[in-house]
Design an enzyme around this catalytic site. Structure first.
Site, PDB file in Angstrom:
ATOM      1  CD  GLU A 132       0.626   7.551  -4.057  1.00 52.69           C
ATOM      2  OE1 GLU A 132       0.559   8.801  -4.080  1.00 52.69           O
ATOM      3  OE2 GLU A 132       1.272   6.927  -3.196  1.00 52.69           O
ATOM      4  CD  GLU A 155      -0.342   8.439   1.002  1.00 52.86           C
ATOM      5  OE1 GLU A 155       0.630   8.481   1.778  1.00 52.86           O
ATOM      6  OE2 GLU A 155      -0.432   7.624   0.059  1.00 52.86           O
TER       7      GLU A 155
END
Length: 530
Positions: A306, A187
């Site tokens: 994810e 991220e």
């Protein structure tokens, strides 16, 4: 209590026709499409005054528990991705590590409120031993912030220091540990979550990491792992630039993360899950990711690296209950239709969105949804057309490991009981009468409740059905019912067998309100599946 209607209550019975295009695959998934994550969060990670992680992380989970092993073994194999928010603060206790190897601790100035943490090689040995013994296919997420410094806001700059990572990969290879793929960063793409790195820097660092992997594995008997990146939220300009900078032969897999239900404390979670138009919105992201890869990096494949539905540990009494499977199975169906090869569920254990309960490792309903998908849905994805309302979600794949087709039917309606007829459409496309209006594919269905195929009218063939409903009709039940039987670990602590009901091929398929069903059609005539 949120309830599904009783079967005796007045319900609308709706007839629906489905046409499966059996002559071509619209896309293909990886053989091990279903994936689950293990995260790094310590026990004192909390959201909304709740601390739902306990001892469920890479660092502290009890790997000796039999039910945990059996839950992983049942997939034969399960793909497991090790990673998460704290992965870019992990050091590896190997080589010339310049700092003491200490666990994560709370620190206000740290990323996500935690200090750096360290993975002892003894723990890595235990973890890899557990994963190997239970047949897992492993993706390991590496620290992509090592050596960098904070610039302004969330932006980080400076070159990536690869030394500690190279030492860790060297150790892993020296021990003969098989790794399917190494993932770089978590991220950090685009505007980032806790931190961000420019696509230019990221792309250059991926070239360095690819070189490290090539060198370390050059003389090894182990298969060379794939390189996966960037494990972030999709932003088209950033992702395009990353692929342009890194170029061919570097990144094998492009990962993006998905939390389309919003925050875990959103009171509208249930409403969103049961709203077909809301669920469909995110299909644009799957489509865009695939398109970006086709345009700028056709050598790579898209994965969802994810996805937990609701972020910040999931939704209490939602993510760990029956109702979440409407969202989860719909995601698996929708993403695979858009060429997604792998879909990693956040998490295997930990938070409210764990497939297994964090203390007991007893499976939550989504575990059984994942297991059924993994066992029944093959890699070939087929196009489907239906005249049903948007509340009936329909997905079709070639069956796994056998002939025919498997349908996934998701009924989001709280009052409609759908009776479904299916055709392959192949013999109907030519059904055009001269000087008459051409009938639509759905208008020309052979007859209700028939499985069109070379042998389908013989009358002696059967199909398998797996109907999923909540215990006591409570949509927030933690117990899933399969064909009338509660799914719970057996008296000997084993994962229960998932038995279908067998029906004659010409009998109608009924899908109850607020339920899901896998329908296996072993003799469905689909040339794309032969």
């Amino acid at each position: 209590m949120l309830r599904a209607p009783e079967t005796t209550m007045a319900q609308e019975l709706k007839r629906v026709s489905i046409v499966i295009e059996g002559a071509r695959r619209v896309s293909e998934t990886d053989e091990n499409f279903v994936c689950a994550t293990l995260d790094w969060w310590p026990h004192d990670k909390c959201n909304y005054e709740q601390c739902p992680w306990g001892y469920s992380s890479v660092i502290n989970m009890d790997l000796t528990r039999p039910l945990l092993s059996k839950a992983v073994q049942a997939f034969k194999p399960l793909r497991i991705r090790i990673g998460g928010s704290l992965q870019d603060q992990v050091t590896y206790d190997v080589g010339n590590l310049k700092t003491p190897c200490r666990p994560f601790r709370k620190m206000n100035s740290g990323l996500f409120g935690f200090s750096k943490g360290c993975l002892h090689m003894k723990r890595w040995d235990e973890l890899h031993s557990f994963l190997t013994a239970n047949g897992a296919v492993v993706t390991f997420g590496l620290n992509a912030l090592s050596g960098r410094h904070k610039l302004r806001g969330k932006a980080w700059g400076g070159a990536w220091d690869h030394v500690n990572t190279q030492d860790f990969i060297n150790y892993t290879v020296s021990k003969g540990y098989a790794i399917d793929s190494w993932e770089f960063g978590n991220e950090l793409s685009g505007s980032g979550v806790g931190a961000s790195v420019s696509a230019e820097l990221y792309g250059k660092d991926l070239i360095v990491l690819r070189d490290v992997i090539n060198r370390v594995y050059k003389d090894s008997r182990l298969a060379k792992p794939k390189l996966v990146a960037p494990g972030g939220f999709y932003e088209r300009p950033w992702y395009s630039k990353l692929l342009q900078i890194s170029g061919p032969g570097v990144v094998d897999v492009v990962t993006h993360h998905m939390y389309n239900l919003g925050s875990g404390n959103d009171p509208a979670l249930v409403k969103k899950i049961l709203d077909p138009s809301f669920l469909s919105k995110v299909s644009e992201t799957f489509k865009d990711v695939n398109q970006t890869i086709q345009e700028h990096g056709p050598w790579a494949s898209p994965w969802v690296g994810e996805s937990g539905g609701a972020y910040n540990s999931g939704g209490r009494h939602v993510s760990d209950t029956f109702i979440d499977s409407f969202w989860y199975l719909d995601q698996l169906g929708m993403s695979s239709r858009h060429n997604t090869k792998v879909y990693c569920r956040q998490t295997l254990v930990g938070g409210f969105y764990g497939l297994l309960e964090k203390n007991t490792f007893v499976p939550n309903p989504d575990y059984y949804s994942a297991l059924l998908w993994h066992r029944l849905m093959g890699i070939g994805v087929l196009a489907v057309h239906t005249d049903g309302p948007p509340q009936l979600r329909v997905y079709a794949h070639c069956s796994k490991g056998r002939a025919g087709v498997t349908l996934l039917l998701i009924n989001l309606s709280n009052q409609s009981d759908f009776t479904v007829s299916v055709s392959n459409g192949r013999k109907l496309v030519m059904n055009v009468e001269s000087k008459k209006k051409k009938k639509s594919l759905l208008d020309t269905l052979k007859k209700p409740f028939s499985w069109i195929g070379s042998k389908a009218a013989d009358g002696y063939l059967n199909r398998e059905e797996y109907h999923l409903t909540p215990e006591n009709r409570d949509l927030r039940s933690k117990t899933m019912i399969l064909n009338g039987k509660p799914l719970k670990p057996t008296a000997t602590g084993d994962i229960p067998s998932l038995e279908p009901v067998i029906r004659g091929v010409n009998s109608p398929v009924n899908v109850l309100p607020l339920s899901m069903a896998f329908i296996v059609l072993p003799n469905f005539d689909a040339s794309a599946c032969s």
